[in-house]
Design a protein around this motif. Structure first.
Motif, mmCIF file in Angstrom:
data_model
loop_
_atom_site.group_PDB
_atom_site.id
_atom_site.type_symbol
_atom_site.label_atom_id
_atom_site.label_comp_id
_atom_site.label_asym_id
_atom_site.label_seq_id
_atom_site.Cartn_x
_atom_site.Cartn_y
_atom_site.Cartn_z
ATOM 1 N N GLU A 1 81.500 110.032 -4.901
ATOM 2 C CA GLU A 1 81.033 108.701 -5.288
ATOM 3 C C GLU A 1 82.099 107.645 -5.004
ATOM 4 O OE1 GLU A 1 79.899 109.254 -9.383
ATOM 5 O OE2 GLU A 1 77.967 110.164 -8.838
ATOM 6 N N LYS A 2 83.343 107.978 -5.286
ATOM 7 C CA LYS A 2 84.441 107.044 -5.020
ATOM 8 C C LYS A 2 84.574 106.783 -3.519
ATOM 9 C CE LYS A 2 89.419 106.522 -5.811
ATOM 10 N NZ LYS A 2 90.627 107.153 -6.357
ATOM 11 N N LEU A 3 84.465 107.834 -2.714
ATOM 12 C CA LEU A 3 84.538 107.681 -1.258
ATOM 13 C C LEU A 3 83.391 106.810 -0.756
ATOM 14 C CD1 LEU A 3 85.757 108.391 1.502
ATOM 15 C CD2 LEU A 3 84.374 110.483 1.462
ATOM 16 N N ASP A 4 82.181 107.056 -1.266
ATOM 17 C CA ASP A 4 81.030 106.246 -0.861
ATOM 18 C C ASP A 4 81.239 104.776 -1.203
ATOM 19 O OD1 ASP A 4 79.775 108.528 0.046
ATOM 20 O OD2 ASP A 4 78.437 108.727 -1.687
ATOM 21 N N LYS B 1 89.150 104.605 4.322
ATOM 22 C CA LYS B 1 90.494 103.996 4.447
ATOM 23 C C LYS B 1 91.039 103.565 3.083
ATOM 24 C CE LYS B 1 90.076 102.558 9.228
ATOM 25 N NZ LYS B 1 90.065 101.442 10.188
ATOM 26 N N GLU B 2 90.230 102.866 2.320
ATOM 27 C CA GLU B 2 90.690 102.438 0.993
ATOM 28 C C GLU B 2 90.853 103.641 0.058
ATOM 29 O OE1 GLU B 2 89.473 99.380 -2.594
ATOM 30 O OE2 GLU B 2 88.622 99.064 -0.594
ATOM 31 N N GLN C 1 94.443 104.777 -1.906
ATOM 32 C CA GLN C 1 94.571 104.904 -3.354
ATOM 33 C C GLN C 1 95.117 106.271 -3.788
ATOM 34 O OE1 GLN C 1 91.017 103.819 -5.420
ATOM 35 N NE2 GLN C 1 91.152 101.698 -4.826
ATOM 36 N N LYS C 2 95.226 107.187 -2.859
ATOM 37 C CA LYS C 2 95.692 108.535 -3.226
ATOM 38 C C LYS C 2 97.176 108.585 -3.363
ATOM 39 C CE LYS C 2 93.080 112.085 -2.757
ATOM 40 N NZ LYS C 2 92.719 113.359 -2.395
#
Length: 170
Positions: A156-159, A164-165, A169-170
């Motif tokens: 969900e976070k990737l979607d 790139k963002e 954030q990792k």
């Protein structure tokens, strides 16, 4: 009383083997952890393996590198399941450890996880114990559901962010 014995041949294995201990702790499984060299202190090793049953161990997780005799020798002496954890080595990348553990003679099986697979060894030990422990079985179901939830949250976070963002954030 500890149900799982965690043994390793060197303190250099501790970072990997502690992952098995962490999983067992999370699942509420008692364990005992120690360092014993099958080659450098064979008398101590034999006493450990011979006394494991009387200590109440139901499973032994044994980590070893290079010649990796510790898991196989545990399996030769201890009558219950042994899980081998092959350690990454600098000379052969852990393949030497893996082959030494997985290629046991007929009648002396060692369940073997991936190179440096301490966490999976802990999960596998818990699954073996859960066959006769309903409460542990339920905790394993919850553990698996939590793993699924973590993957769903990451997807969900990737979607939402795009790759790139997300990577930034990792």
């Amino acid at each position: 009383m500890a149900k799982v014995g965690i043994v390793m041949g060197s303190d250099s294995d501790l970072a990997v083997m502690s992952k098995a201990a962490d999983v067992l702790s999370e699942l509420g499984v008692d364990y005992e952890m120690t360092i014993i060299s099958a080659h450098r202190e064979p008398d101590v090793f034999f006493e450990y393996a011979k006394s494991a049953e009387s200590k109440g161990f139901k499973v032994i997780i044994a980590g070893a590198g290079m010649a990796a005799h510790l898991p196989g020798m545990c399996a030769a002496i201890f009558p219950l399941p042994v899980i081998g954890v092959p350690m990454h080595t600098t000379s052969l990348g852990g393949r030497d450890s893996l082959y030494s553990i997985v290629q046991m003679p007929s009648g002396i099986p060692v369940a073997t996880v991936a190179i440096n697979g301490g966490a999976n060894a802990g999960i596998l030990a818990a699954k073996m114990l859960a066959v006769s422990d309903e409460a542990l079985f339920e905790r394993l179901k919850t553990y698996s559901a939590n793993l699924k939830d973590q993957v769903v949250a990451k997807a969900e976070k990737l979607d939402k962010l795009g790759y790139k963002e997300y990577l930034n954030q990792k």
